[in-house]
Design a protein around this motif. Structure first.
Motif, PDB file in Angstrom:
ATOM      1  N   GLY A   1      -8.136 -59.724   1.619  1.00 53.24           N
ATOM      2  CA  GLY A   1      -8.187 -58.312   1.251  1.00 53.24           C
ATOM      3  C   GLY A   1      -7.570 -57.508   2.386  1.00 53.24           C
TER       4      GLY A   1
ATOM      5  N   HIS B   1      -5.326 -48.759   1.554  1.00 57.03           N
ATOM      6  CA  HIS B   1      -4.185 -47.899   1.234  1.00 57.03           C
ATOM      7  C   HIS B   1      -4.372 -46.448   1.682  1.00 57.03           C
TER       8      HIS B   1
ATOM      9  N   TRP C   1     -13.813 -48.417   6.561  1.00 53.45           N
ATOM     10  CA  TRP C   1     -14.970 -49.326   6.542  1.00 53.45           C
ATOM     11  C   TRP C   1     -14.573 -50.724   6.975  1.00 53.45           C
TER      12      TRP C   1
ATOM     13  N   LEU D   1      -7.915 -59.581   5.899  1.00 55.56           N
ATOM     14  CA  LEU D   1      -9.139 -60.327   6.231  1.00 55.56           C
ATOM     15  C   LEU D   1      -9.350 -61.347   5.114  1.00 55.56           C
ATOM     16  N   GLN D   2      -9.724 -62.566   5.493  1.00 53.06           N
ATOM     17  CA  GLN D   2      -9.829 -63.629   4.494  1.00 53.06           C
ATOM     18  C   GLN D   2     -11.246 -64.139   4.312  1.00 53.06           C
TER      19      GLN D   2
ATOM     20  N   VAL E   1      -9.776 -40.909  -5.977  1.00 53.67           N
ATOM     21  CA  VAL E   1      -8.745 -41.938  -6.040  1.00 53.67           C
ATOM     22  C   VAL E   1      -9.339 -43.238  -5.525  1.00 53.67           C
TER      23      VAL E   1
ATOM     24  N   GLY F   1     -16.452 -54.327   7.025  1.00 54.41           N
ATOM     25  CA  GLY F   1     -17.892 -54.312   6.780  1.00 54.41           C
ATOM     26  C   GLY F   1     -18.429 -53.225   5.894  1.00 54.41           C
TER      27      GLY F   1
ATOM     28  N   ALA G   1     -11.146 -46.870  -7.548  1.00 53.38           N
ATOM     29  CA  ALA G   1     -12.401 -47.282  -8.199  1.00 53.38           C
ATOM     30  C   ALA G   1     -12.912 -48.562  -7.557  1.00 53.38           C
TER      31      ALA G   1
ATOM     32  N   GLU H   1      -7.696 -45.415 -10.731  1.00 54.37           N
ATOM     33  CA  GLU H   1      -7.588 -46.728 -10.099  1.00 54.37           C
ATOM     34  C   GLU H   1      -6.236 -47.341 -10.450  1.00 54.37           C
ATOM     35  N   LYS H   2      -5.486 -47.772  -9.416  1.00 50.51           N
ATOM     36  CA  LYS H   2      -4.143 -48.288  -9.710  1.00 50.51           C
ATOM     37  C   LYS H   2      -4.182 -49.659 -10.354  1.00 50.51           C
TER      38      LYS H   2
ATOM     39  N   HIS I   1     -19.415 -56.921  10.248  1.00 50.11           N
ATOM     40  CA  HIS I   1     -19.316 -57.258   8.824  1.00 50.11           C
ATOM     41  C   HIS I   1     -20.533 -56.769   8.073  1.00 50.11           C
TER      42      HIS I   1
ATOM     43  N   TRP J   1      -7.374 -52.757 -11.409  1.00 51.09           N
ATOM     44  CA  TRP J   1      -8.599 -52.791 -12.206  1.00 51.09           C
ATOM     45  C   TRP J   1      -9.777 -52.456 -11.310  1.00 51.09           C
TER      46      TRP J   1
ATOM     47  N   ILE K   1     -22.259 -59.360   2.611  1.00 52.73           N
ATOM     48  CA  ILE K   1     -23.367 -59.285   3.569  1.00 52.73           C
ATOM     49  C   ILE K   1     -23.847 -57.838   3.686  1.00 52.73           C
TER      50      ILE K   1
ATOM     51  N   ASN L   1     -11.097 -54.529  -2.159  1.00 55.32           N
ATOM     52  CA  ASN L   1     -11.979 -55.258  -1.236  1.00 55.32           C
ATOM     53  C   ASN L   1     -13.378 -55.444  -1.804  1.00 55.32           C
TER      54      ASN L   1
ATOM     55  N   VAL M   1      -1.962 -43.319  -8.104  1.00 59.69           N
ATOM     56  CA  VAL M   1      -1.604 -42.006  -7.564  1.00 59.69           C
ATOM     57  C   VAL M   1      -0.347 -42.159  -6.713  1.00 59.69           C
TER      58      VAL M   1
ATOM     59  N   ALA N   1      -9.548 -47.459   0.821  1.00 60.92           N
ATOM     60  CA  ALA N   1      -9.626 -48.528   1.833  1.00 60.92           C
ATOM     61  C   ALA N   1      -8.261 -48.804   2.468  1.00 60.92           C
TER      62      ALA N   1
HETATM   63  C1  LIG Z   1     -12.569 -61.049   2.865  1.00 58.09           C
HETATM   64  C2  LIG Z   1     -13.460 -59.863   3.058  1.00 58.09           C
HETATM   65  C3  LIG Z   1     -14.818 -60.048   3.375  1.00 58.09           C
HETATM   66  C4  LIG Z   1     -15.660 -58.951   3.554  1.00 58.09           C
HETATM   67  N1  LIG Z   1     -16.989 -59.186   3.799  1.00 58.09           N
HETATM   68  C5  LIG Z   1     -17.858 -58.150   3.873  1.00 58.09           C
HETATM   69  C6  LIG Z   1     -19.256 -58.381   4.007  1.00 58.09           C
HETATM   70  O1  LIG Z   1     -19.723 -59.526   4.067  1.00 58.09           O
HETATM   71  N2  LIG Z   1     -20.089 -57.310   4.085  1.00 58.09           N
HETATM   72  C7  LIG Z   1     -19.623 -56.026   4.019  1.00 58.09           C
HETATM   73  O2  LIG Z   1     -20.420 -55.100   4.118  1.00 58.09           O
HETATM   74  N3  LIG Z   1     -18.295 -55.768   3.858  1.00 58.09           N
HETATM   75  C8  LIG Z   1     -17.402 -56.805   3.783  1.00 58.09           C
HETATM   76  N4  LIG Z   1     -16.053 -56.564   3.607  1.00 58.09           N
HETATM   77  C9  LIG Z   1     -15.566 -55.176   3.593  1.00 58.09           C
HETATM   78  C10 LIG Z   1     -15.747 -54.535   2.221  1.00 58.09           C
HETATM   79  O3  LIG Z   1     -15.209 -55.373   1.234  1.00 58.09           O
HETATM   80  C11 LIG Z   1     -15.033 -53.193   2.168  1.00 58.09           C
HETATM   81  O4  LIG Z   1     -15.352 -52.390   3.293  1.00 58.09           O
HETATM   82  C12 LIG Z   1     -15.418 -52.401   0.910  1.00 58.09           C
HETATM   83  O5  LIG Z   1     -15.410 -53.222  -0.225  1.00 58.09           O
HETATM   84  C13 LIG Z   1     -14.474 -51.248   0.727  1.00 58.09           C
HETATM   85  O6  LIG Z   1     -14.720 -50.649  -0.513  1.00 58.09           O
HETATM   86  P1  LIG Z   1     -13.789 -49.480  -1.012  1.00 58.09           P
HETATM   87  O7  LIG Z   1     -14.356 -49.016  -2.287  1.00 58.09           O
HETATM   88  O8  LIG Z   1     -13.616 -48.513   0.099  1.00 58.09           O
HETATM   89  O9  LIG Z   1     -12.363 -50.178  -1.187  1.00 58.09           O
HETATM   90  P2  LIG Z   1     -11.738 -51.086  -2.353  1.00 58.09           P
HETATM   91  O10 LIG Z   1     -12.776 -51.895  -3.028  1.00 58.09           O
HETATM   92  O11 LIG Z   1     -10.588 -51.805  -1.756  1.00 58.09           O
HETATM   93  O12 LIG Z   1     -11.266 -50.007  -3.389  1.00 58.09           O
HETATM   94  C14 LIG Z   1     -10.146 -49.176  -3.179  1.00 58.09           C
HETATM   95  C15 LIG Z   1      -9.428 -49.064  -4.484  1.00 58.09           C
HETATM   96  O13 LIG Z   1      -8.398 -48.101  -4.374  1.00 58.09           O
HETATM   97  C16 LIG Z   1      -7.346 -48.504  -5.207  1.00 58.09           C
HETATM   98  N5  LIG Z   1      -6.114 -47.807  -4.824  1.00 58.09           N
HETATM   99  C17 LIG Z   1      -5.362 -47.983  -3.706  1.00 58.09           C
HETATM  100  N6  LIG Z   1      -4.290 -47.168  -3.714  1.00 58.09           N
HETATM  101  C18 LIG Z   1      -4.366 -46.440  -4.864  1.00 58.09           C
HETATM  102  C19 LIG Z   1      -3.543 -45.420  -5.451  1.00 58.09           C
HETATM  103  N7  LIG Z   1      -2.425 -44.993  -4.849  1.00 58.09           N
HETATM  104  N8  LIG Z   1      -3.919 -44.907  -6.648  1.00 58.09           N
HETATM  105  C20 LIG Z   1      -5.051 -45.343  -7.277  1.00 58.09           C
HETATM  106  N9  LIG Z   1      -5.852 -46.297  -6.766  1.00 58.09           N
HETATM  107  C21 LIG Z   1      -5.523 -46.844  -5.577  1.00 58.09           C
HETATM  108  C22 LIG Z   1      -7.287 -50.003  -5.008  1.00 58.09           C
HETATM  109  O14 LIG Z   1      -6.615 -50.653  -6.073  1.00 58.09           O
HETATM  110  C23 LIG Z   1      -8.762 -50.368  -4.909  1.00 58.09           C
HETATM  111  O15 LIG Z   1      -9.320 -50.810  -6.121  1.00 58.09           O
HETATM  112  C24 LIG Z   1     -15.155 -57.637   3.438  1.00 58.09           C
HETATM  113  C25 LIG Z   1     -13.805 -57.443   3.136  1.00 58.09           C
HETATM  114  C26 LIG Z   1     -12.958 -58.532   2.922  1.00 58.09           C
HETATM  115  C27 LIG Z   1     -11.522 -58.296   2.568  1.00 58.09           C
END
Ligand SMILES: Cc1cc2nc3c(=O)[nH]c(=O)nc-3n(C[C@H](O)[C@H](O)[C@H](O)COP(=O)(O)OP(=O)(O)OC[C@H]3O[C@@H](n4cnc5c(N)ncnc54)[C@H](O)[C@@H]3O)c2cc1C
Ligand SMILES: [Zn+2]
Lengths: 111, 415
Positions: free
Chosen positions: B337, B239, B363, B258-259, B38, B366, B40, B64-65, B415, B67, B79, B72, B207, B237
């Motif tokens: 995000g 959610h 995560w 986080l912005q 769950v 970072g 993408a 993926e709910k 980060h 795109w 970084i 995040n 989901v 992440a």
């Molecule tokens: C502003 C900002 C700056 C950042 N800067 C850095 C940096 O410089 N360096 C670094 O290492 N990290 C950084 N991070 C952190 C990093 O972005 C995240 O830790 C990382 O991208 C998380 O990836 P993920 O795949 O776990 O989550 P996500 O990319 O958020 O993916 C999770 C996915 O799950 C989907 N989802 C949620 N609920 C459901 C559901 N019920 N059913 C189906 N799909 C669902 C969401 O739509 C989403 O696409 C930053 C974050 C932010 C917000």
């Protein structure tokens, strides 16, 4: 920008005047408690997408802690109330239910 | 899947670029899979990729709910570094950083990994001591990093003002092989490789519920109907709390905003990444010339992907002292995000109270840097049902046992 009304001094304060204190109405555990109780109290905080009860401090105002009912999905504020209670008062619950029909105070959010 | 290569570019140049294929397929869901992921985002896609590549499990769907890459992963400041303090962190982040070094070749997709060097400024004596400690720890862990003097900081990044007065630069932790990558390309590259292995990437499929029998997961209810699975990986992440609730347990996680923001594009002026953790600001220059700036998190639970304005003001106010040239720049875009914060600021890669249901989250601010390593470790956990050496310490029960992997003490942010 989040704006909350301090229930003590009546000031409508923006968040730069306040300090966040996270989950409200926590049951505190002390010496003699089990690891599960400590974990629940210290780390497994409520994290709802919807109605949430929080502690806030009017840091740059009267300095007192108060509680707020807020929606984490829309940032809507349902109301604020003094901290000397162990659960949300009935008028706050009524306000939330008027805005979120079907919502119940046992932590189940429907928003 | 047709390989991307210099020959492919030449071929397409001769036929008006009519032969490029879609990078991934968009199939309808099957009735059931061997494994469902769950989310993408980068972590979910990388998990699927290494399930296929390292364990030969390809009957996999990624749901993926929204795109692909729109969470995040598509919102971060990219970084990449691995100079963390604790041993389990250094191990997984360094594994991840080293996978980034060859990820473009591995995926046959340019993820634009740019090891331009990451500099973490020490602007208080507390930070100097913290980073010296980290530098020594990294030496023992085999992570190449060093503590450098203010003069070296100025040499590496001439636009930096090291004299203060509020935030003088007293030194920095420097990782020469850290850097940045292209966030979208990481998600797209993994997606393309997963699709090529026959996995199903199903977008716009949220989901809504998790079903189980006798304490073991059996499938998920989605906006495209029920889908059965033998194994479930939750990689969502911000959610994660929602998904855990559907599966009947609670996580030590809180969701906050986080912005980040970018300036108008300017001529190249900075070829390293600078992080200033005392003031919660960090900056790099993108290939387009924009200054990419990240700030601090809000102090309250939030799912709106919008942060509070005063954080931007505080970040920029502080950065303007360290980078005086910023004061003349216009800021173009700002976004937020929802990051998943744990009590010790370290992630969870863990079994859960529900059988055959696994979680990868926490995560926080970072995790972009961790995408390849996290996917690698999560795939091993899902394939074997037990964590390997990279994931072991990151189990969700460590909070009950007091076995924290405390990354919040040194800098307050990671980060
Ligand atoms: C502003 C900002 C700056 C950042 N800067 C850095 C940096 O410089 N360096 C670094 O290492 N990290 C950084 N991070 C952190 C990093 O972005 C995240 O830790 C990382 O991208 C998380 O990836 P993920 O795949 O776990 O989550 P996500 O990319 O958020 O993916 C999770 C996915 O799950 C989907 N989802 C949620 N609920 C459901 C559901 N019920 N059913 C189906 N799909 C669902 C969401 O739509 C989403 O696409 C930053 C974050 C932010 C917000
Ligand atoms: Zn007050």
């Amino acid at each position: 920008m989040l704006t909350l009304e301090c229930p003590y001094c009546g000031v409508k304060a923006c968040e730069t005047e306040l300090s966040p204190g996270y989950e409200a109405h926590l049951k505190r555990f002390g010496p003699g408690s089990t690891p599960e109780e400590f974990e629940a109290y210290m780390f497994a905080r409520k994290n709802p997408k919807g109605v949430h009860f929080e502690r806030w401090r009017h840091t740059y105002g009267c300095g007192k802690w108060f509680l707020a009912a807020r929606c984490t999905a829309t940032l809507e504020v349902f109301g604020t109330y003094p901290a000397q209670v162990s659960g949300p008062p009935p008028e706050i619950i009524a306000k939330i239910q008027a805005r979120r029909p079907g919502w119940t105070p046992d932590g189940k959010a429907t928003a | 899947m047709k390989r991307y290569s210099v020959f492919a570019i030449a071929r397409e140049a001769l036929r008006h670029h009519m032969g490029w294929e879609r990078a991934w397929a968009s199939p309808e869901p099957k009735a059931s899979y061997d494994a469902i992921i769950v989310g993408a985002g980068g972590h979910g896609l990388a998990t699927a990729y290494y399930l296929g590549k390292n364990f030969g499990i390809t009957n996999v769907a990624i749901l993926e709910k929204g795109w692909l890459g729109g969470g995040n992963t598509g919102r971060n400041t990219t970084i990449i570094r691995s100079n963390y303090l604790q041993d389990p962190s250094a191990a997984i982040y360094e594994k991840s950083r080293s996978l980034y070094e060859t990820l473009s070749q591995d995926l046959n997709y340019n993820v634009m990994f740019s090891p331009r060097g990451v500099m973490m400024l020490a602007q208080t004596h507390h930070e100097v001591r913290g980073y010296l400690r980290t530098a020594h720890a990294n030496a023992l862990q085999g992570v190449a990093t060093e503590f450098i003097t203010p003069a070296r900081v100025k040499e590496l990044c001439p636009i930096l003002n090291i004299d203060g007065p509020r935030y003088p630069v007293l030194g920095a932790l420097w990782q020469a092989r850290g850097g940045t990558g292209r966030h979208d390309a990481v998600a797209w590259g993994y997606a393309r490789a997963c699709s090529a292995m026959g996995m199903h990437i199903i977008q716009n499929c949220e989901v809504k519920g998790v079903r189980s029998e006798n304490g073991v997961v059996t499938g998920v209810d989605t906006t495209k109907g029920y889908i059965g699975t033998k194994k479930l990986g939750m990689v969502v992440a911000g959610h994660s709390g929602q998904l855990a609730e559907m599966a009947g347990f609670r996580l030590p996680i809180e969701a906050v905003a986080l912005q980040a923001l970018v300036s108008e594009p300017i001529k190249p002026c900075m070829d390293v990444v600078v992080m200033a953790n005392t003031v919660h600001g960090y900056m790099s220059q993108s290939d387009k010339g924009e200054m990419v700036i990240g700030g601090g998190t809000d102090g309250f639970n939030n799912y709106t992907q919008r942060g509070s304005f005063h954080h931007i003001e505080e970040t920029l106010r502080a950065l303007v002292e360290t980078f005086p040239m910023l004061s003349r720049l216009k800021m173009l875009r700002q976004w937020g995000g929802i990051v998943d914060m744990t009590g010790d600021r370290s992630p969870l890669i863990s079994k859960t109270p529900l059988g055959n249901c696994f979680i990868n989250c926490g995560w926080g601010t970072g995790g972009f840097k961790a995408i390849p390593g996290s996917g690698w470790a999560m795939a091993e956990l899902m394939a074997k049902g037990e964590p390997g050496p990279l994931a072991e310490a990151f189990n969700m029960w460590r909070f009950k046992e007091g076995q924290f992997i405390d990354e919040s003490v040194a800098a307050g942010v990671a980060h």
